[in-house]
Design an enzyme around this catalytic site. Structure first.
Site, PDB file in Angstrom:
ATOM      1  N   GLU A 149      54.672  50.304  26.319  1.00 14.73           N
ATOM      2  CA  GLU A 149      53.366  50.111  26.951  1.00 14.73           C
ATOM      3  C   GLU A 149      52.495  51.364  27.015  1.00 14.73           C
ATOM      4  OE1 GLU A 149      53.977  48.188  30.749  1.00 14.73           O
ATOM      5  OE2 GLU A 149      54.635  46.339  29.803  1.00 14.73           O
ATOM      6  N   GLU A 196      58.379  41.364  26.860  1.00 15.88           N
ATOM      7  CA  GLU A 196      58.526  41.235  28.318  1.00 15.88           C
ATOM      8  C   GLU A 196      57.676  40.082  28.797  1.00 15.88           C
ATOM      9  OE1 GLU A 196      57.765  44.652  30.868  1.00 15.88           O
ATOM     10  OE2 GLU A 196      58.866  45.962  29.496  1.00 15.88           O
TER      11      GLU A 196
HETATM   12  C1  FCB Z   1      55.966  46.272  32.802  1.00 14.24           C
HETATM   13  C2  FCB Z   1      56.984  47.382  32.660  1.00 14.24           C
HETATM   14  C3  FCB Z   1      58.316  47.110  33.312  1.00 14.24           C
HETATM   15  C4  FCB Z   1      58.148  46.362  34.617  1.00 14.24           C
HETATM   16  C5  FCB Z   1      57.254  45.161  34.440  1.00 14.24           C
HETATM   17  C6  FCB Z   1      57.084  44.325  35.665  1.00 14.24           C
HETATM   18  O1  FCB Z   1      54.700  46.818  32.746  1.00 14.24           O
HETATM   19  O2  FCB Z   1      57.235  47.638  31.299  1.00 14.24           O
HETATM   20  O3  FCB Z   1      58.979  48.331  33.455  1.00 14.24           O
HETATM   21  O4  FCB Z   1      57.682  47.226  35.584  1.00 14.24           O
HETATM   22  O5  FCB Z   1      55.992  45.577  33.999  1.00 14.24           O
END
Ligand code: FCB
Length: 442
Positions: free
Chosen positions: A166, A350
């Site tokens: 990210e 994610e």
């Molecule tokens: C993302 C992150 C991860 C976690 C989630 C909820 O931005 O990569 O580490 O904090 O959000």
């Protein structure tokens, strides 16, 4: 009801975590990181909590991987802590740290789990933060050295690698908004970090290619930007927000330029000669990972660029206060393939939700999470049916863990962690995933 058969046979299901959020950074000779100092500064993190102990995954990784395997996941997305491997950021590696990742990767392979590594998930060694961290134009060199150490030790066994988790959070959230370490609110720092993060990414990709490694990608995060009202001002603010958040990094990676709407504000602050770095930034990739959680309602304000406000929205919200908005996932899967990546394999690296889960009589009921995952995985399946080359989906997260500035309160896990006893209890959502992936259990 969601079915495994909605996805192609070779579709990869995984779950994700990161080093600082679960390992317990006080263990095993890891060096201090900027998250330790950020957390120790009053006002930055809820109850000033840090990752010193976290879930103690450092000692409990085998049992944790048993839970990954038992649920039927094909892959496990984890990260290597730079400060655990190189306590001073550079120089002599910490043997204990490298040994830990060696054991961790072997433990995945023994269980038939594909190791999906991220080199950097935010815990910058303090020694490098002291030298300006992501603001410093030497970061690509330092990060390349770290990538080299990992490649030499683990490169023969990693299924996939993304250098940086990210870039938006590393750069913008941490240097412009000040919400994450190092907690700066400085447009020049942000501009430099945004560029250096991409040059560092490209440098690490080249280092790993030189070692003959394959299946290398990038992981970006996305928030679906929607205008908070029908005014032209809100539309323009939404476009700026979208350009900074969702377009800047993809543009750098896939188009050799940055969006005009971002350059309007950042160009005077970018490092000299930034235009010459795209050859490095554009190191060819094998896949792109998308992290997606929510949408944002954007309004305009009268302040300086980017003059955007995040406003409240009408959809049901998670424990993070984030709206549940599966439309955004559909949008990004389609738009990314259409506008940037074409046939390149995509992964949802994610997706998941925080919920105030409670352990009662040895069990945790979390129908909200099952519903969230169902809605988003359904959108993933639809995108595939519509031709998006989506190859896998990773749930964030395996365990309840250290949710950065929000401490241990926000529970994202499919497995409940009691932070006093460190006992793990699979939640209803873990059992649901297992039913989806390996069929009904007796
Ligand atoms: C993302 C992150 C991860 C976690 C989630 C909820 O931005 O990569 O580490 O904090 O959000």
């Amino acid at each position: 009801m969601l079915k495994r058969s909605q996805f192609p046979e070779d579709f990869i299901f995984g779950t994700a975590t990161s080093a600082y959020q679960i390992e317990g950074h006080a263990q095993g000779g890891a060096g201090p990181t900027h998250w330790d100092s950020f957390a120790a500064t009053p006002g930055n993190v809820v109850r000033a909590e840090d990752g010193a102990r976290a879930c103690d995954h450092y000692h409990r990784y085998e049992a944790d991987l048993d839970l990954v395997a038992a649920a039927g996941f094909d892959a496990y997305r984890f990260s290597t802590s730079w400060a655990r491997v190189l306590p001073e950021g550079r120089g002599t590696p910490n043997g204990e740290g490298l040994d830990f990742y060696d054991r961790l990767v072997d433990a995945m392979l023994e269980r038939g789990i594909k190791p999906a590594a991220t080199l950097y998930h935010w815990e910058l060694p303090q020694a490098l933060a002291d030298q300006g961290g992501w603001r410093n134009s030497d970061m690509p060199k330092w990060f390349g050295e770290f990538a080299d150490v990992i490649a030499r030790r683990l490169g023969d066994r990693l299924w996939s690698v993304a250098p940086i988790n990210e870039p938006w959070c590393v750069a913008w959230l941490s240097h412009f908004m000040g919400h994450h370490a190092p907690g700066l609110r400085d447009i020049r720092a942000a501009a430099r970090a945004m560029h250096h993060v991409l040059v560092s990414h490209g440098t690490a990709i080249s280092v790993m290619r030189d070692h003959g490694m394959t299946n290398l990608g990038a992981v970006c995060n996305f928030e679906y930007a929607l205008p908070a009202n029908t005014t032209p001002e809100a539309a323009a603010a939404t476009a700026r927000y979208d350009a900074i958040y969702n377009q800047f990094f993809l543009s750098g990676l896939f188009r050799e330029t940055y969006p005009e709407l971002v350059l309007e504000g950042l160009e005077p602050h970018l490092p000299k000669g930034w235009q010459d770095d795209f050859a490095t930034i554009q190191a060819p990739l094998d896949w792109l990972g998308l992290n997606y959680y929510t949408c944002k309602r954007i309004g305009a304000n009268d302040g300086p660029w980017p003059a955007c406000d995040e406003l409240d929205g009408p959809l049901p919200k998670t424990q993070m206060g984030w709206e549940i908005c599966p439309d955004g996932l559909s949008h990004f899967l389609t738009a990314t393939a259409r506008d940037y990546t074409g046939d390149l394999p995509l992964y949802v690296t994610e997706n998941g939700m925080a919920n105030p889960d409670v352990l009662r009589d040895g069990a945790v009921e979390d129908p909200e999470r099952i519903d969230y995952l169902t809605q988003h995985m359904d959108r993933a399946a639809t995108a595939i049916a519509e031709g998006v080359p989506l190859k896998g989906y990773f749930v964030w997260s395996l365990l309840d863990n250290y949710e950065w500035a929000l401490g241990y309160e926000k529970r994202f896990g499919m497995v409940h962690v009691d932070f006093e006893t460190l006992t793990r209890t699979p939640k209803q959502s873990w059992h649901w995933m297992r039913n989806l992936l390996v069929g009904a259990q007796t």
